[in-house]
Design a protein around this motif. Structure first.
Motif, PDB file in Angstrom:
ATOM      1  N   LYS A 106      33.617  45.295  46.148  1.00 28.41           N
ATOM      2  CA  LYS A 106      34.350  44.451  46.344  1.00 28.41           C
ATOM      3  C   LYS A 106      35.462  44.056  45.195  1.00 28.41           C
ATOM      4  O   LYS A 106      34.795  44.846  44.189  1.00 28.41           O
ATOM      5  CB  LYS A 106      33.726  43.043  46.485  1.00 28.41           C
ATOM      6  N   CYS A 156      28.506  43.040  59.220  1.00 25.38           N
ATOM      7  CA  CYS A 156      28.606  44.044  60.346  1.00 25.38           C
ATOM      8  C   CYS A 156      28.699  43.420  61.734  1.00 25.38           C
ATOM      9  O   CYS A 156      27.844  42.754  62.117  1.00 25.38           O
ATOM     10  CB  CYS A 156      27.618  45.169  60.231  1.00 25.38           C
ATOM     11  N   ARG A 159      31.872  38.845  56.466  1.00 23.05           N
ATOM     12  CA  ARG A 159      32.291  40.179  56.821  1.00 23.05           C
ATOM     13  C   ARG A 159      30.958  41.034  57.097  1.00 23.05           C
ATOM     14  O   ARG A 159      30.759  42.327  56.908  1.00 23.05           O
ATOM     15  CB  ARG A 159      32.642  40.901  55.155  1.00 23.05           C
ATOM     16  N   TRP A 182      42.608  40.149  59.607  1.00 24.36           N
ATOM     17  CA  TRP A 182      40.905  40.336  59.796  1.00 24.36           C
ATOM     18  C   TRP A 182      40.569  39.102  60.925  1.00 24.36           C
ATOM     19  O   TRP A 182      39.861  39.270  61.617  1.00 24.36           O
ATOM     20  CB  TRP A 182      40.393  40.234  58.580  1.00 24.36           C
ATOM     21  N   LEU A 216      39.379  46.397  61.526  1.00 24.89           N
ATOM     22  CA  LEU A 216      38.502  45.450  61.249  1.00 24.89           C
ATOM     23  C   LEU A 216      37.727  45.748  60.015  1.00 24.89           C
ATOM     24  O   LEU A 216      37.533  44.798  59.023  1.00 24.89           O
ATOM     25  CB  LEU A 216      37.561  44.949  62.577  1.00 24.89           C
ATOM     26  N   LYS A 227      37.620  43.527  49.812  1.00 24.75           N
ATOM     27  CA  LYS A 227      36.991  44.772  49.795  1.00 24.75           C
ATOM     28  C   LYS A 227      37.804  45.773  48.823  1.00 24.75           C
ATOM     29  O   LYS A 227      38.993  45.382  48.551  1.00 24.75           O
ATOM     30  CB  LYS A 227      36.968  45.541  51.165  1.00 24.75           C
ATOM     31  N   PRO A 242      21.319  45.953  54.812  1.00 24.29           N
ATOM     32  CA  PRO A 242      22.055  47.067  55.438  1.00 24.29           C
ATOM     33  C   PRO A 242      23.408  46.789  56.218  1.00 24.29           C
ATOM     34  O   PRO A 242      24.087  47.808  56.250  1.00 24.29           O
ATOM     35  CB  PRO A 242      20.705  47.513  56.369  1.00 24.29           C
ATOM     36  N   PHE A 243      23.373  45.462  56.714  1.00 24.59           N
ATOM     37  CA  PHE A 243      24.747  45.271  57.310  1.00 24.59           C
ATOM     38  C   PHE A 243      25.678  44.446  56.632  1.00 24.59           C
ATOM     39  O   PHE A 243      26.613  43.856  57.101  1.00 24.59           O
ATOM     40  CB  PHE A 243      24.339  44.381  58.489  1.00 24.59           C
ATOM     41  N   ARG A 285      38.761  39.560  64.094  1.00 25.57           N
ATOM     42  CA  ARG A 285      37.246  39.427  64.385  1.00 25.57           C
ATOM     43  C   ARG A 285      37.141  38.476  65.352  1.00 25.57           C
ATOM     44  O   ARG A 285      36.118  38.707  66.408  1.00 25.57           O
ATOM     45  CB  ARG A 285      36.785  38.751  62.963  1.00 25.57           C
ATOM     46  N   THR A 318      26.742  55.036  61.591  1.00 25.41           N
ATOM     47  CA  THR A 318      25.783  54.604  60.893  1.00 25.41           C
ATOM     48  C   THR A 318      24.504  54.536  61.718  1.00 25.41           C
ATOM     49  O   THR A 318      23.325  54.845  61.136  1.00 25.41           O
ATOM     50  CB  THR A 318      25.991  53.111  60.376  1.00 25.41           C
TER      51      THR A 318
END
Ligand code: HEM
Length: 481
Positions: free
Chosen positions: A359, A426, A424, A94, A86, A70, A418-419, A98, A295
């Protein structure tokens, strides 16, 4: 092919295309939906690539995610108030976190949250009076915050929504205002230099360089980082999350939720001396608390706005809501929420709450046939993708039926993001896709929601794509309730 052969987006000044993004983010991202799949630009001293099409987006997010991290600028800003949770962590940390949290989002766990979603919506609606004027965006924040509080933290935040919401807005506004700023770019440059120099430096210098690197984890170069307003907002969020953690420590057996999992993991790891510190527990909890409601609230506010401007579609939505008995859905039965799910998806297409996934390459990698060098900034924009006319014809039109299964099946992979996508993606995507339609059905059963159809609401230039000025509405009690 070489990077230099990629079609180019002209860049001005020393900050390059980052300055264009700061000036008119949505304008630029929208224009890119008519451009080539990949465009190269420049962000300060770094090469930059805009990923405008689904094929290349899929390659970055799903096929070659290990070659990317990221963006360090975004991480630096979010770390400052939400810590290393996260959303911003990388690598082994991570992966471990997760895995730890995944069971909270599996289908069995999600089904248990449905009743709570219904209850929180009814509680908010219970305060609405017939004919009342209210801001739907604000109400949605109250509801979604209460849902995440109850489902993941076993906590009641309902009455604190104004106060916590304001603190969060302050922190997110600060983040948003600093994104792309010259000082942020400079700060990241210093981080890069310190990291690169340390291993090669003579032994006596390594200690000081290491300390400098640690110091650079705090955005001290950025304006307002120590301002009492921002510090007060962070302290407020911190205090509430700490309170939830302390409460759970006292009464761990009664709940099996996020906090219990985090605390159990902390204790187990303590035994092996790997340690998930108290700080890590706090960071994960605060991250989930924020990511878990902001969100979804935004997406719901837009959904109601869009429905209110299309009375025929509102009538269909109302009909679906009316097919439930009593207080509306307290179980998740997706087939009974098919139309509202399409509405929610279409609203996420038109107003994706997260418009940009920034990214950076960790290594040399080939994307779309072009070779990108390490430390290339790569910007994938759900907003750009969602307005590509060859994928979503007449892209400005609100048309929930674009999401009928046969239409959806014809679209390329990674054209609706959107996710995000890939590892990675959502973690709360199914949570949100259940929550949105379920809350809409509960509320539409009880109230008729009217929004002045002549009043156009524009998206705000905020961290998430909030409706500027909220969504003013009048609510009228319906006979079904
Ligand atoms: C409509 C609602 C939502 C939208 C649009 C959304 C969008 C996103 C996006 C775009 C990402 C980042 C993907 C990337 O950087 O590549 C993300 C990550 C994340 N979201 Fe959501 N989200 C939503 C709801 C939720 C909910 C309900 C939760 C939790 C209850 C949640 C928790 C998270 C977390 C923890 C991450 C980081 C995941 C990781 O990196 O492993 N989100 N979300």
């Amino acid at each position: 092919m070489r990077y230099e052969e990629m079609p180019q987006l002209p860049a001005r000044g020393w900050a390059g295309n980052i300055a264009d993004l700061v000036e008119d983010r949505l304008g630029l991202l929208r224009k890119l939906s008519l451009r080539e799949e990949l465009l190269r630009g420049r962000g300060l001293y770094l090469p930059l690539v805009f990923v405008n099409g689904p094929r290349a987006a899929h390659e970055v997010l799903v096929e070659k995610p290990r070659a990317f991290e990221k963006s360090p600028g975004l991480r630096l800003l979010l770390h400052y108030f939400a810590g290393q949770g996260l959303f911003t962590s990388e690598g082994d940390l991570w992966k471990r976190q997760r895995r730890l949290m995944a069971p909270l989002f599996n289908p069995g766990a999600l089904q248990q949250y449905a009743a709570s979603m219904n209850r929180c919506a009814l509680r908010a609606a219970g305060r609405w009076q017939d004919g009342q004027h209210l801001d739907l965006a604000h109400e949605m924040t109250r509801i979604t915050m209460a849902v995440v509080g109850e489902t993941l933290f076993g906590a009641d935040t309902f009455e604190e929504a104004d106060d916590l919401g304001e603190a969060l807005t302050t922190a997110l506004q600060w983040t948003n205002d600093r994104l792309g700023s010259r000082r942020l770019l400079l700060h990241v440059l210093l981080q890069d230099v310190a990291r690169a120099v340390e291993p090669r430096a003579p032994a006596p210098l390594r200690g000081p360089l290491h300390r400098l690197q640690e110091r650079l984890n705090e955005p001290f170069l950025l304006e307002g980082a120590r301002s009492p307003t921002l510090q007060g907002a962070i302290a407020r969020l911190d205090a509430r999350v700490q309170e939830m953690i302390d409460e759970r420590r006292r009464d761990r057996e009664a709940h099996r939720d996020l906090l219990t999992r985090l605390l159990d993991a902390r204790d187990e790891e303590d035994a092996e001396d790997q340690g998930m510190s108290d700080r890590q527990v706090r960071d994960e909890a605060l991250t989930l608390f924020i990511a878990g409601h902001e969100t979804t609230a935004t997406a719901l506010a837009w959904s109601f706005y869009l429905l209110a401007r299309h009375p025929d579609l509102l009538a269909r939505a109302q009909q679906e809501a009316d097919a439930f008995e009593g207080d509306g859905p307290s179980r998740y039965e997706p087939e009974r929420l098919a139309f509202l799910t399409r509405v929610f998806k279409e609203s996420l297409r038109l107003y994706p709450p997260v418009v940009l996934l920034p990214k950076r390459t960790l290594q040399e990698v080939e994307i779309g046939g072009y070779t990108l060098s390490p430390r290339t900034l790569v910007f994938i924009s759900p907003y750009t993708l969602h307005y590509r006319p060859e994928i979503f014809p007449d892209p400005d039109r609100f048309d929930p039926d674009r999401w009928l299964p046969e239409q959806e099946a014809r679209r390329p992979r990674s054209s609706f993001l959107p996710f995000g996508a890939g590892p990675r993606v959502c973690i709360g995507n199914h949570f949100a896709m259940m929550e949105g339609p379920l809350l809409m059905a509960t509320l539409l059963r009880k109230f008729r929601i009217q929004i002045d159809p002549r009043r156009e609401i524009l998206p705000d230039d905020f961290a998430t794509l909030r409706p500027a000025g909220g969504v003013p509405a009048v609510v009228t009690l319906r006979a079904t309730s």
